[in-house]
Structures are given as C-alpha cells and as structure tokens.
Scaffold this active site. Structure first.
Site, PDB file in Angstrom:
ATOM      1  N   SER A 122      -7.452  -1.778   0.031  1.00  0.00           N
ATOM      2  CA  SER A 122      -7.673  -2.345  -1.291  1.00  0.00           C
ATOM      3  C   SER A 122      -9.142  -2.126  -1.631  1.00  0.00           C
ATOM      4  CB  SER A 122      -7.279  -3.827  -1.268  1.00  0.00           C
ATOM      5  OG  SER A 122      -7.573  -4.455  -2.476  1.00  0.00           O
ATOM      6  N   SER A 143      -7.842  13.843   3.313  1.00  0.00           N
ATOM      7  CA  SER A 143      -8.615  15.075   3.111  1.00  0.00           C
ATOM      8  C   SER A 143     -10.080  14.777   2.834  1.00  0.00           C
ATOM      9  CB  SER A 143      -8.028  15.860   1.929  1.00  0.00           C
ATOM     10  OG  SER A 143      -8.122  15.083   0.745  1.00  0.00           O
ATOM     11  N   GLY A 156      -3.988  10.249   2.171  1.00  0.00           N
ATOM     12  CA  GLY A 156      -5.273  10.622   1.561  1.00  0.00           C
ATOM     13  C   GLY A 156      -6.350  10.870   2.600  1.00  0.00           C
ATOM     14  N   ASP A 203       2.213  13.767  -1.997  1.00  0.00           N
ATOM     15  CA  ASP A 203       1.762  13.269  -3.289  1.00  0.00           C
ATOM     16  C   ASP A 203       2.438  11.913  -3.460  1.00  0.00           C
ATOM     17  OD1 ASP A 203       1.292  12.613  -5.935  1.00  0.00           O
ATOM     18  OD2 ASP A 203       1.412  14.697  -6.622  1.00  0.00           O
ATOM     19  N   ASN A 218     -19.800   5.221   0.610  1.00  0.00           N
ATOM     20  CA  ASN A 218     -20.373   6.519   0.214  1.00  0.00           C
ATOM     21  C   ASN A 218     -19.376   7.651   0.476  1.00  0.00           C
ATOM     22  OD1 ASN A 218     -21.972   8.636  -0.440  1.00  0.00           O
ATOM     23  ND2 ASN A 218     -23.499   8.301   1.160  1.00  0.00           N
ATOM     24  N   THR A 219     -18.522   7.900  -0.524  1.00  0.00           N
ATOM     25  CA  THR A 219     -17.512   8.967  -0.442  1.00  0.00           C
ATOM     26  C   THR A 219     -17.567   9.756  -1.752  1.00  0.00           C
ATOM     27  OG1 THR A 219     -15.697   7.857  -1.593  1.00  0.00           O
ATOM     28  CG2 THR A 219     -15.969   7.316   0.748  1.00  0.00           C
ATOM     29  N   TYR A 245      -8.458   0.657 -12.698  1.00  0.00           N
ATOM     30  CA  TYR A 245      -8.705   0.719 -11.245  1.00  0.00           C
ATOM     31  C   TYR A 245      -8.668  -0.703 -10.693  1.00  0.00           C
ATOM     32  CZ  TYR A 245     -10.974   1.505  -6.757  1.00  0.00           C
ATOM     33  OH  TYR A 245     -11.252   1.540  -5.401  1.00  0.00           O
ATOM     34  N   SER A 246      -9.398  -1.613 -11.340  1.00  0.00           N
ATOM     35  CA  SER A 246      -9.416  -3.009 -10.872  1.00  0.00           C
ATOM     36  C   SER A 246      -8.003  -3.589 -10.898  1.00  0.00           C
ATOM     37  CB  SER A 246     -10.351  -3.844 -11.749  1.00  0.00           C
ATOM     38  OG  SER A 246     -11.649  -3.299 -11.759  1.00  0.00           O
ATOM     39  N   ALA A 247      -7.282  -3.341 -11.995  1.00  0.00           N
ATOM     40  CA  ALA A 247      -5.903  -3.859 -12.097  1.00  0.00           C
ATOM     41  C   ALA A 247      -5.044  -3.306 -10.962  1.00  0.00           C
ATOM     42  CB  ALA A 247      -5.308  -3.483 -13.454  1.00  0.00           C
ATOM     43  N   SER A 248      -5.234  -2.034 -10.621  1.00  0.00           N
ATOM     44  CA  SER A 248      -4.418  -1.440  -9.548  1.00  0.00           C
ATOM     45  C   SER A 248      -4.703  -2.123  -8.220  1.00  0.00           C
ATOM     46  CB  SER A 248      -4.660   0.075  -9.445  1.00  0.00           C
ATOM     47  OG  SER A 248      -5.912   0.384  -8.851  1.00  0.00           O
ATOM     48  N   LYS A 249      -5.965  -2.487  -7.989  1.00  0.00           N
ATOM     49  CA  LYS A 249      -6.310  -3.129  -6.708  1.00  0.00           C
ATOM     50  C   LYS A 249      -5.896  -4.604  -6.702  1.00  0.00           C
ATOM     51  CE  LYS A 249      -7.973   0.527  -4.687  1.00  0.00           C
ATOM     52  NZ  LYS A 249      -7.282   1.140  -3.537  1.00  0.00           N
TER      53      LYS A 249
HETATM   54  N1  LIG Z   1     -15.431   4.741  -2.119  1.00  0.00           N
HETATM   55  C1  LIG Z   1     -15.455   3.438  -2.371  1.00  0.00           C
HETATM   56  O1  LIG Z   1     -16.522   2.875  -2.750  1.00  0.00           O
HETATM   57  C2  LIG Z   1     -14.218   2.604  -2.161  1.00  0.00           C
HETATM   58  C3  LIG Z   1     -14.389   1.205  -2.117  1.00  0.00           C
HETATM   59  C4  LIG Z   1     -13.266   0.403  -1.951  1.00  0.00           C
HETATM   60  C5  LIG Z   1     -12.019   0.966  -1.821  1.00  0.00           C
HETATM   61  N2  LIG Z   1     -11.877   2.322  -1.875  1.00  0.00           N
HETATM   62  C6  LIG Z   1     -10.509   2.866  -1.747  1.00  0.00           C
HETATM   63  O2  LIG Z   1     -10.434   3.683  -0.604  1.00  0.00           O
HETATM   64  C7  LIG Z   1      -9.430   4.679  -0.786  1.00  0.00           C
HETATM   65  C8  LIG Z   1     -10.004   6.040  -0.475  1.00  0.00           C
HETATM   66  O3  LIG Z   1     -11.083   6.282  -1.344  1.00  0.00           O
HETATM   67  P1  LIG Z   1     -12.281   7.282  -0.986  1.00  0.00           P
HETATM   68  O4  LIG Z   1     -13.514   6.641  -1.507  1.00  0.00           O
HETATM   69  O5  LIG Z   1     -12.211   7.702   0.425  1.00  0.00           O
HETATM   70  O6  LIG Z   1     -11.918   8.479  -2.009  1.00  0.00           O
HETATM   71  P2  LIG Z   1     -11.875  10.082  -1.846  1.00  0.00           P
HETATM   72  O7  LIG Z   1     -12.926  10.538  -0.911  1.00  0.00           O
HETATM   73  O8  LIG Z   1     -11.860  10.608  -3.233  1.00  0.00           O
HETATM   74  O9  LIG Z   1     -10.439  10.332  -1.154  1.00  0.00           O
HETATM   75  C9  LIG Z   1      -9.245  10.022  -1.825  1.00  0.00           C
HETATM   76  C10 LIG Z   1      -8.062  10.551  -1.055  1.00  0.00           C
HETATM   77  O10 LIG Z   1      -6.874  10.171  -1.765  1.00  0.00           O
HETATM   78  C11 LIG Z   1      -6.039  11.306  -1.878  1.00  0.00           C
HETATM   79  N3  LIG Z   1      -5.206  11.245  -3.087  1.00  0.00           N
HETATM   80  C12 LIG Z   1      -5.595  11.096  -4.384  1.00  0.00           C
HETATM   81  N4  LIG Z   1      -4.524  11.122  -5.191  1.00  0.00           N
HETATM   82  C13 LIG Z   1      -3.446  11.289  -4.399  1.00  0.00           C
HETATM   83  C14 LIG Z   1      -2.043  11.390  -4.626  1.00  0.00           C
HETATM   84  N5  LIG Z   1      -1.504  11.343  -5.857  1.00  0.00           N
HETATM   85  N6  LIG Z   1      -1.208  11.552  -3.566  1.00  0.00           N
HETATM   86  C15 LIG Z   1      -1.715  11.603  -2.324  1.00  0.00           C
HETATM   87  N7  LIG Z   1      -3.022  11.534  -2.034  1.00  0.00           N
HETATM   88  C16 LIG Z   1      -3.865  11.373  -3.059  1.00  0.00           C
HETATM   89  C17 LIG Z   1      -6.976  12.500  -1.882  1.00  0.00           C
HETATM   90  O11 LIG Z   1      -6.253  13.610  -1.374  1.00  0.00           O
HETATM   91  P3  LIG Z   1      -6.029  15.025  -2.119  1.00  0.00           P
HETATM   92  O12 LIG Z   1      -6.809  14.980  -3.412  1.00  0.00           O
HETATM   93  O13 LIG Z   1      -6.556  16.024  -1.144  1.00  0.00           O
HETATM   94  O14 LIG Z   1      -4.565  15.099  -2.295  1.00  0.00           O
HETATM   95  C18 LIG Z   1      -8.058  12.066  -0.917  1.00  0.00           C
HETATM   96  O15 LIG Z   1      -7.730  12.404   0.405  1.00  0.00           O
HETATM   97  C19 LIG Z   1      -8.949   4.537  -2.241  1.00  0.00           C
HETATM   98  O16 LIG Z   1      -7.742   3.774  -2.261  1.00  0.00           O
HETATM   99  C20 LIG Z   1     -10.079   3.759  -2.892  1.00  0.00           C
HETATM  100  O17 LIG Z   1      -9.642   3.020  -3.998  1.00  0.00           O
HETATM  101  C21 LIG Z   1     -12.951   3.153  -2.032  1.00  0.00           C
END
Ligand SMILES: NC(=O)c1ccc[n+]([C@@H]2O[C@H](COP(=O)([O-])OP(=O)(O)OC[C@H]3O[C@@H](n4cnc5c(N)ncnc54)[C@H](OP(=O)(O)O)[C@@H]3O)[C@@H](O)[C@H]2O)c1
Length: 265
Positions: free
Chosen positions: A128, A11, A9, A50, A176-177, A142-146
């Site tokens: 996580s 991108s 992930g 994927d 901030n994503t 989402y919470s359950a998955s984590k």
């Molecule tokens: N943002 C937050 O506040 C936060 C806080 C705690 C934890 N997290 C965790 O951090 C991780 C990244 O989150 P992010 O905030 O950086 O989100 P993001 O910017 O939306 O990025 C998510 C990434 O996951 C990839 N992805 C989604 N579904 C996929 C699949 N089926 N197969 C392969 N790749 C897949 C996407 O790639 P493509 O769509 O290009 O394939 C993208 O690169 C997640 O596990 C999230 O739960 C985020």
C-alpha cells in the site's frame, strides 16, 4: 522445501529489490513484468503479467504452480501513480488507475486463494502506501486506490485468518524508485491548477529522490515472510511511521498545513 513467492511488478523499484532479496535468501522467487524478456532477473524467474487482465493473471499463477507445485506467498506490488488535479482527470484515467492499483490486487488475490485455502496456509502481502492513510494532493485517484487497498485488505484479514492465510499491508513513505518517470499526468490540464500543479510535481519529484531506498521495503517484506504470525500493518520509513500517529493527535488544520507545505500547495 523452499517457499515459492510471487512478486508482481518486479521489473523496477520496490518489486525488483524485493524479488532479488528473496532469491538471495534462498526462496523460490518469481517476479513479473509486462515485458519479462526485457527485465533483468538475478536469480528471479520472470513471468509475463498484466494485472489488468483476468487471463494474464490466471496464466501467471498457473505457471508458478506448474513449475513448483505451490504458491506460498503473494506480494502485490505492481502499480503506478497518476498525478494531476482531480478535476483535470477523466473518469477513464481514474478507472485505469483503480484497474491496476486496486482491481489488479483483487484479481491476483482471487487467483491465488483457491490454492492457499486448499493448503490451509499462505501469506498475502499488499504494498500500500502512506498515501493510503494521508491523501496526496494532485494524486486523488492514486490516493483513492491505496485507501481502497487498505479497506479491502483489512476485510480480507478477518475473512482469511480462520483459514490459516495471513494478510499484511506494507505502507512505505517516499521511496527512491522510478515511479515518477513511469507515471502519467492527467491529460486534460486546466489553467486554474497549472501553477500549483507544477509546484506540486517538483516537490513530489524531490520527495521521491530523497526517499528511502527500495531495499528497506524489501527487508520489511522479508521479515513478514519469515514471521510465523505477521500483523496487518507495517509502516516503512520515518515519515510513514510518525505521520499517521501525528494525524490522529493534532487538529486537522495543523496536520493539513504540514501536508500543504510538503507538497507546496
Ligand atoms: N516509490 C514510492 O515512493 C512508493 C511509496 C509507497 C508505495 N509505493 C508502491 O509501491 C509499488 C511499486 O512502486 P515503485 O515505486 O517500485 O514503482 P516502479 O519502480 O515504477 O515499479 C512499478 C512496477 O509495477 C509494474 N506494473 C505497472 N503496471 C502494471 C500492470 N498493469 N501489470 C503488471 N505490472 C505493472 C511495473 O512493471 P512493467 O511496467 O515492467 O510491467 C513495475 O515493475 C506501487 O504499488 C506503489 O504504489 C511506492
């Protein structure tokens, strides 16, 4: 010889910041996206992946090993966040959430372990969340998955330690994503939840926008990779650090009042 690292992930968001930082620091960094041709690289070799597909996972890991002969570190980061009340969420939507965020991690780990066991060394870093400690309302699956990633990783830690393989969990608070934009809302809305759901989603959006930059999480991953003996859990950001501590010392009603206020529920 530089370590070979695979970040799923990459991108967007945390995965992109992590893969780029690792490439800048001289590691051989591979990142993944479902459409790698549209993802910017900046020193990262992008591969198609994927995590919902056994074949895709096998092909991705095989490509890394074919190109470098090794895979030293796996960073399981790919994921999305499904929102909506639990009752509004179909079993299919809930399964899809677990399929990516939990079974995606399981698939990746199963694919890299034979190589790491043969090498007698390796690191698995699972991204996580604070939501793996404190459930977010209107994000039950989402919470359950984590929570699932947390329990799974803790078991793995015991099993892999004698084999020379380190398992670490990284638990960020809000980052901030674009995760909010990329993520679906349950498709079966019920009027009983409408007002609260709308307030929660607004609060969630503000919390993400005010979150820490993804580079903070990337720095933590880098330090785990550089550590000779990393620990199991790393919390990133103020909220993620103090909320679990607070939870363990204050009565539930006091803690829950804070969570309800944060999410306006
Ligand atoms: N943002 C937050 O506040 C936060 C806080 C705690 C934890 N997290 C965790 O951090 C991780 C990244 O989150 P992010 O905030 O950086 O989100 P993001 O910017 O939306 O990025 C998510 C990434 O996951 C990839 N992805 C989604 N579904 C996929 C699949 N089926 N197969 C392969 N790749 C897949 C996407 O790639 P493509 O769509 O290009 O394939 C993208 O690169 C997640 O596990 C999230 O739960 C985020």
């Amino acid at each position: 010889m530089s370590k070979t690292i695979l970040v799923t992930g990459a991108s967007s968001g945390i995965g992109q910041a992590t893969a780029r930082l690792l490439a800048q620091r001289g590691f051989t960094a591979f990142g993944t996206a479902r459409k790698p041709q549209s993802a910017q690289s900046q020193g990262v070799t992008m591969l198609a992946l994927d995590v919902r597909s056994d074949d895709s996972v096998r092909a991705c890991v095989a490509q890394v090993v074919a190109q470098t002969g090794r895979l030293d570190v796996l960073v399981n980061n790919a994921g999305y966040s499904l929102t909506g009340a639990a009752e509004e969420t179909s079993v299919e939507e809930a399964k899809a959430q677990l399929e990516t965020n939990f079974f995606g991690v399981v698939r990746m780990v199963n694919a890299v372990l034979p190589g790491m066991r043969a090498a007698g060394t390796g690191k698995i870093i699972n991204i996580s969340s604070l939501a793996g400690n404190t459930a977010i309302p209107f994000s039950a699956f989402y919470s359950a998955s984590k929570f699932a990633v947390e329990g799974y990783s803790e078991s793995l830690w015991y099993e892999l330690r004698p084999l020379g393989i380190h398992v670490s969990l990284v638990e960020p608070g809000f980052v901030n994503t674009p995760i909010g934009e990329a993520s679906p809302v349950a498709a079966r809305p019920l009027p009983a939840y409408a007002a609260t759901r709308t307030r929660m989603l607004t609060a969630f959006g503000h919390a993400l926008a005010g979150g820490i930059p993804p580079e903070r999480v990337a720095q933590r991953v880098l330090r785990i990779i550089e550590s000779p003996d990393p620990g199991l859990r790393y919390r990133v950001g103020g909220q993620a650090t103090w909320l679990p501590r607070l939870r363990s010392v204050v009565p539930w009603s006091v803690y829950a009042a804070g969570v309800r206020k944060t999410f306006a529920v």
